[in-house]
Scaffold this active site. Structure first.
Site, PDB file in Angstrom:
ATOM      1  N   PRO A  62       0.999  -1.176  -0.118  1.00 56.05           N
ATOM      2  CA  PRO A  62      -0.128  -0.133  -0.005  1.00 56.05           C
ATOM      3  C   PRO A  62       0.850   1.146   0.046  1.00 56.05           C
ATOM      4  O   PRO A  62       0.406   2.281  -0.305  1.00 56.05           O
ATOM      5  CB  PRO A  62      -0.968  -0.029   1.182  1.00 56.05           C
ATOM      6  CG  PRO A  62      -0.068  -0.814   2.296  1.00 56.05           C
ATOM      7  CD  PRO A  62       0.557  -1.927   1.047  1.00 56.05           C
ATOM      8  N   GLU A  66       2.220  -6.976   8.753  1.00 59.03           N
ATOM      9  CA  GLU A  66       2.674  -5.436   8.641  1.00 59.03           C
ATOM     10  C   GLU A  66       3.701  -5.498   7.642  1.00 59.03           C
ATOM     11  O   GLU A  66       4.221  -4.372   7.328  1.00 59.03           O
ATOM     12  CB  GLU A  66       3.356  -5.378  10.204  1.00 59.03           C
ATOM     13  CG  GLU A  66       2.654  -5.058  11.269  1.00 59.03           C
ATOM     14  CD  GLU A  66       1.334  -4.234  11.071  1.00 59.03           C
ATOM     15  OE1 GLU A  66       1.549  -3.239  10.829  1.00 59.03           O
ATOM     16  OE2 GLU A  66       0.297  -4.808  11.184  1.00 59.03           O
ATOM     17  N   ARG A  79      -1.972  -8.839 -20.868  1.00 64.12           N
ATOM     18  CA  ARG A  79      -2.966  -8.483 -21.957  1.00 64.12           C
ATOM     19  C   ARG A  79      -2.304  -7.456 -23.003  1.00 64.12           C
ATOM     20  O   ARG A  79      -2.521  -7.307 -23.942  1.00 64.12           O
ATOM     21  CB  ARG A  79      -4.329  -8.034 -21.481  1.00 64.12           C
ATOM     22  CG  ARG A  79      -4.158  -6.608 -20.919  1.00 64.12           C
ATOM     23  CD  ARG A  79      -5.622  -6.367 -20.072  1.00 64.12           C
ATOM     24  NE  ARG A  79      -6.785  -6.539 -20.705  1.00 64.12           N
ATOM     25  CZ  ARG A  79      -7.270  -5.775 -21.677  1.00 64.12           C
ATOM     26  NH1 ARG A  79      -6.730  -4.626 -21.777  1.00 64.12           N
ATOM     27  NH2 ARG A  79      -8.369  -6.230 -22.203  1.00 64.12           N
ATOM     28  N   ASP A  90      -8.696   0.318 -25.292  1.00 64.70           N
ATOM     29  CA  ASP A  90      -9.119   0.478 -23.747  1.00 64.70           C
ATOM     30  C   ASP A  90      -9.013   1.680 -23.057  1.00 64.70           C
ATOM     31  O   ASP A  90      -8.429   2.519 -23.417  1.00 64.70           O
ATOM     32  CB  ASP A  90      -8.266  -0.722 -22.997  1.00 64.70           C
ATOM     33  CG  ASP A  90      -8.413  -2.034 -23.290  1.00 64.70           C
ATOM     34  OD1 ASP A  90      -9.277  -2.296 -24.061  1.00 64.70           O
ATOM     35  OD2 ASP A  90      -7.640  -2.904 -23.011  1.00 64.70           O
TER      36      ASP A  90
END
Length: 253
Positions: free
Chosen positions: A87, A114, A152, A167
Site C-alpha cells: 500500500p 505488517e 494483456r 481500452d
C-alpha cells in the site's frame, strides 16, 4: 513473458489465472506463471515466516532471510524485475502495465501482516506497487491484477493486437461508449452514426465521446492524455459548454 509470484497462499491463483484470456495465453506459451510458496522456506517445526516487530507494537513482520530464500528460488539468476505489492507503493496504472509488459521476467512479492522487513525491501526490491489508497489483507489480489493488466499487453495474448489500444487509460483517456444488438432496446436506440457504415465518422464520434466522458468523469487524467491541438481546443469548448450547463441547472435550482 514469465511471471513469478511469491505468496503464502498459492492456491488463491489457480482459478483466476488459469481461465479465460490468461489461461489461453499460458496454454499458447505466450506467458508463464510460476508460483513459489513462501511457507516452504519458513523456519522451525511450524515453518515460521514472520516474527515480532523490533520496538514493539501489534502485528508481525515477514522475516528477510525467509523471503530472500524464496526470492532466490523464484529468481535464481537475479535477472527478474522484483515488485513488492504494498500500500506504500506507487499507484498502478496503464502506463506502468505497458512498462512491465516489456520485461522478460517479472517477480511479484505478496506481502502480509505488517509487511516485509525494510532491509529486504531496500536491498532486493526494484519497485513497490499499490492498487490504490486502501489496505487489503495481502498482496495476492493486487498481484492478480498486475498479471492480468500486464499480460494483456503482450502480443498475441488478446488475439486482436488492436484491442488493448482502445481500452480505457491506454491513451490517457476513458473508453468511449459501446453498443451491440438489438439496435433498439428498452425504448433506447443506438446512435445513428454507429449504424451508418461511415468508418471515419464513427471514429470521430468515438473519439469525441471518449474526450467528453473523460472530461466529465476523470478530468484529472486529461493532463497526461495524448491530444492533438484540435482535441485540446475541443476539450476547452466542451468544458465551457459544461460550465454553462451547470450554471443553467444551478439557476433553475
Amino acid at each position: 513473458m514469465k511471471f513469478s509470484i511469491i505468496t503464502l497462499f498459492p492456491e488463491m491463483f489457480a482459478d483466476p489465472l488459469g481461465v479465460s484470456i490468461l489461461g489461453r495465453g499460458q496454454r499458447a506459451g505466450l506467458i508463464e506463471v510460476v508460483l513459489t510458496s513462501l511457507r516452504d522456506f519458513g523456519t522451525g517445526r511450524h515453518r515460521q515466516v514472520d516474527d515480532a516487530s523490533f520496538g514493539g507494537g501489534p502485528g508481525m513482520v515477514i522475516k528477510p532471510d525467509v523471503m530472500d530464500a524464496a526470492l532466490k528460488t523464484a529468481n535464481p539468476d537475479g535477472s527478474g524485475y522484483v515488485v513488492y505489492l504494498s500500500p506504500q507503493g506507487a499507484c498502478f496504472d496503464q502506463e506502468r502495465a505497458v512498462k512491465l509488459a516489456s520485461l522478460d521476467h517479472l517477480v511479484l512479492i505478496c506481502g502480509h501482516y505488517e509487511g516485509l522487513d525494510e532491509r529486504f525491501i531496500q536491498s532486493r526490491v526494484d519497485e513497490e506497487i499499490s492498487l490504490g489508497d486502501f489496505v487489503l489483507t495481502g498482496g495476492e489480489i493486487p498481484a492478480m491484477a498486475v498479471v492480468d493488466a500486464t499480460a494483456r499487453m503482450i502480443p498475441g495474448v488478446l488475439g486482436d493486437s488492436a484491442s488493448y489500444a482502445e481500452d480505457s487509460f491506454y491513451d490517457g483517456m476513458l473508453d468511449h461508449p459501446h453498443y451491440t444488438r438489438p439496435a433498439e432496446w428498452s425504448d433506447q436506440v443506438v446512435p445513428d452514426v454507429l449504424l451508418s457504415g461511415n468508418h471515419a465518422a464513427i471514429a470521430a464520434w468515438r473519439r469525441r465521446q471518449s474526450l467528453l466522458r473523460t472530461l466529465i468523469r476523470r478530468p484529472d487524467i486529461l493532463k497526461n492524455a495524448r491530444l492533438t491541438r484540435h482535441e485540446k481546443r475541443l476539450i476547452q469548448a466542451l468544458a465551457e459548454e459544461l460550465d454553462l450547463l451547470n450554471d443553467d441547472i444551478n439557476a433553475v435550482g
